[in-house]
Design a protein around this motif. Structure first.
Motif, PDB file in Angstrom:
ATOM      1  N   ARG A  55       0.823  -1.217   0.000  1.00 50.39           N
ATOM      2  CA  ARG A  55       0.000   0.000   0.000  1.00 50.39           C
ATOM      3  C   ARG A  55       0.858   1.268   0.000  1.00 50.39           C
ATOM      4  O   ARG A  55       0.494   2.261  -0.619  1.00 50.39           O
ATOM      5  CB  ARG A  55      -0.944   0.023   1.202  1.00 50.39           C
ATOM      6  N   LYS A 188       1.297   7.351  -8.260  1.00 52.14           N
ATOM      7  CA  LYS A 188       1.057   6.257  -9.215  1.00 52.14           C
ATOM      8  C   LYS A 188       2.384   5.553  -9.459  1.00 52.14           C
ATOM      9  O   LYS A 188       3.329   6.177  -9.927  1.00 52.14           O
ATOM     10  CB  LYS A 188       0.508   6.835 -10.522  1.00 52.14           C
ATOM     11  N   ASP A 190       4.376   1.654 -10.782  1.00 47.33           N
ATOM     12  CA  ASP A 190       4.166   0.624 -11.818  1.00 47.33           C
ATOM     13  C   ASP A 190       3.071  -0.365 -11.429  1.00 47.33           C
ATOM     14  O   ASP A 190       2.319  -0.846 -12.275  1.00 47.33           O
ATOM     15  CB  ASP A 190       5.465  -0.186 -12.033  1.00 47.33           C
ATOM     16  N   ASP A 191       3.001  -0.663 -10.131  1.00 52.93           N
ATOM     17  CA  ASP A 191       2.057  -1.684  -9.685  1.00 52.93           C
ATOM     18  C   ASP A 191       0.760  -1.103  -9.127  1.00 52.93           C
ATOM     19  O   ASP A 191       0.005  -1.792  -8.461  1.00 52.93           O
ATOM     20  CB  ASP A 191       2.728  -2.600  -8.648  1.00 52.93           C
ATOM     21  N   GLY A 192       0.508   0.181  -9.383  1.00 56.54           N
ATOM     22  CA  GLY A 192      -0.769   0.762  -8.951  1.00 56.54           C
ATOM     23  C   GLY A 192      -0.588   1.978  -8.068  1.00 56.54           C
ATOM     24  O   GLY A 192       0.520   2.482  -7.897  1.00 56.54           O
ATOM     25  N   LEU A 193      -1.691   2.473  -7.518  1.00 56.60           N
ATOM     26  CA  LEU A 193      -1.622   3.639  -6.639  1.00 56.60           C
ATOM     27  C   LEU A 193      -1.035   3.224  -5.294  1.00 56.60           C
ATOM     28  O   LEU A 193      -1.348   2.161  -4.762  1.00 56.60           O
ATOM     29  CB  LEU A 193      -3.012   4.245  -6.434  1.00 56.60           C
ATOM     30  N   ARG A 194      -0.194   4.098  -4.758  1.00 51.22           N
ATOM     31  CA  ARG A 194       0.453   3.841  -3.476  1.00 51.22           C
ATOM     32  C   ARG A 194       0.413   5.112  -2.632  1.00 51.22           C
ATOM     33  O   ARG A 194       0.281   6.225  -3.154  1.00 51.22           O
ATOM     34  CB  ARG A 194       1.924   3.411  -3.681  1.00 51.22           C
ATOM     35  N   LEU A 211      -7.165   3.759  -0.534  1.00 52.08           N
ATOM     36  CA  LEU A 211      -6.889   2.978  -1.746  1.00 52.08           C
ATOM     37  C   LEU A 211      -8.032   2.045  -2.117  1.00 52.08           C
ATOM     38  O   LEU A 211      -8.270   1.780  -3.285  1.00 52.08           O
ATOM     39  CB  LEU A 211      -5.627   2.117  -1.549  1.00 52.08           C
ATOM     40  N   GLU A 212      -8.732   1.526  -1.106  1.00 56.56           N
ATOM     41  CA  GLU A 212      -9.662   0.431  -1.379  1.00 56.56           C
ATOM     42  C   GLU A 212     -11.134   0.790  -1.286  1.00 56.56           C
ATOM     43  O   GLU A 212     -11.978   0.078  -1.825  1.00 56.56           O
ATOM     44  CB  GLU A 212      -9.346  -0.740  -0.439  1.00 56.56           C
ATOM     45  N   PHE A 282      -8.955   9.157 -11.711  1.00 53.52           N
ATOM     46  CA  PHE A 282      -8.588   7.744 -11.562  1.00 53.52           C
ATOM     47  C   PHE A 282      -9.794   6.967 -11.041  1.00 53.52           C
ATOM     48  O   PHE A 282     -10.030   5.839 -11.404  1.00 53.52           O
ATOM     49  CB  PHE A 282      -7.430   7.587 -10.563  1.00 53.52           C
ATOM     50  N   HIS A 283     -10.518   7.621 -10.130  1.00 54.07           N
ATOM     51  CA  HIS A 283     -11.719   6.979  -9.572  1.00 54.07           C
ATOM     52  C   HIS A 283     -12.678   8.081  -9.116  1.00 54.07           C
ATOM     53  O   HIS A 283     -12.278   8.976  -8.392  1.00 54.07           O
ATOM     54  CB  HIS A 283     -11.353   6.089  -8.385  1.00 54.07           C
TER      55      HIS A 283
END
Ligand SMILES: [Fe+2]
Length: 296
Positions: A55, A188, A190-194, A211-212, A282-283
């Motif tokens: 995360r 952002k 490589d493996d997603g939002l952190r 994040l979730e 993004f969301h």
């Protein structure tokens, strides 16, 4: 050394109505920490370390390791400073708690990061309205090892000194930038939002929520947009802003903000949960559970 922090006044800040402390720089009274204090650190450290796997931003986790922070005992500022000074020239200084704005900005402008020396009480494990040692040390210090982020923090301090001279709305605009980046920023990778914001990494609930949860917006970084956006001090954020890199932060902060403040005076502020047609989304948050009033 005082055993209890010396509070001098209450002030409405980005943490709500909280005590503001003396401006003195204090030696960390390490030997005065009780077994309970070290236990509080251990409990918080272990809990957050588990939650932050997958995360938190890569640099946050790596740098915490480079500092040698462990759950075994509250870290000594001297030992952290040996690592920090040689890496980025920053220095941790001990303080009684929240500082008046100009004092805080001046420290940052000179690459000194104020760390509250005392830690919350066990009954405050899940929430404390003012920053304590855990928030400052666990949350803020790891990224000071990143050269670009370290420069951004100094640039912010210089900007703060300048905004303080301009006064009024300029400080409001600048505080929003700190809030949505240093305290509540996402990146952002490589493996997603952190997560890189210290207000999030030091909070169990918000580390997961930001994040979730479908409730909050996640929107691309936009300096002017952020400086207009109100925020929450009493609940999780309604909107998180996402940077592509720490360079993006530094580049955005390089110019003199004086003309920007003059432009922003003519524009309305934006409610914390709004999404604009110009946003890079993004969301788009569902808004579930949001309070209808109370943005600041
Ligand atoms: Fe903070």
């Amino acid at each position: 050394m005082n055993a209890t922090p010396r509070r001098v006044e209450h002030q409405q800040t980005d943490k709500g109505s909280v005590p503001v402390y003396t401006t003195a720089v204090v030696e960390q009274p390490w030997s005065s920490y009780s077994r309970e204090d070290h236990g509080t650190w251990a409990q918080l450290f272990e809990r957050q370390q588990k939650i932050l796997v997958g995360r938190a931003a890569r640099e946050f986790i790596d740098n915490q390791r480079k500092f040698g922070m462990t759950p075994h005992a509250i870290p000594k500022f001297d030992e952290l400073n040996r690592v920090l000074k040689s890496a980025t020239g920053w220095e941790l200084i001990g303080v009684e708690g929240l500082l008046p704005e100009l004092t805080f900005f001046d420290h940052l402008a000179n690459r000194r990061f104020p760390v509250t020396w005392w830690i919350r009480r066990p009954e405050q494990i899940d929430y404390i309205s003012e920053p304590d040692l855990f928030h400052d040390l666990f949350g803020h210090v790891p990224l000071l090892l990143n050269p670009v982020f370290a420069d951004y923090m100094q640039a912010y301090g210089c900007g703060g000194v300048k905004a303080h001279g301009i006064g009024g709305d300029a400080l409001v605009n600048l505080t929003r930038l700190y809030w949505y980046t240093v305290e509540f920023g996402l990146i952002k990778q490589d493996d997603g939002l952190r997560i890189y914001g210290s207000g999030i990494v030091s909070s169990k609930g918000e580390s997961i929520y930001c994040l979730e949860s479908p409730a909050p917006n996640r929107i691309g970084f936009d300096l002017q947009r952020i400086m207009r956006t109100r925020y929450r001090i009493d609940t999780y954020q309604k909107t998180y802003f996402v940077i592509d890199s720490y360079e993006q932060l530094m580049d955005a902060t390089r110019p003199d903000f004086t003309p920007l403040y003059a432009e922003l005076v003519k524009l309305d502020s934006i409610p914390a949960g709004s999404v604009l047609p110009t946003d890079h989304v993004f969301h788009c948050g569902s808004g579930e559970g949001w309070a209808k009033s109370g943005d600041v």
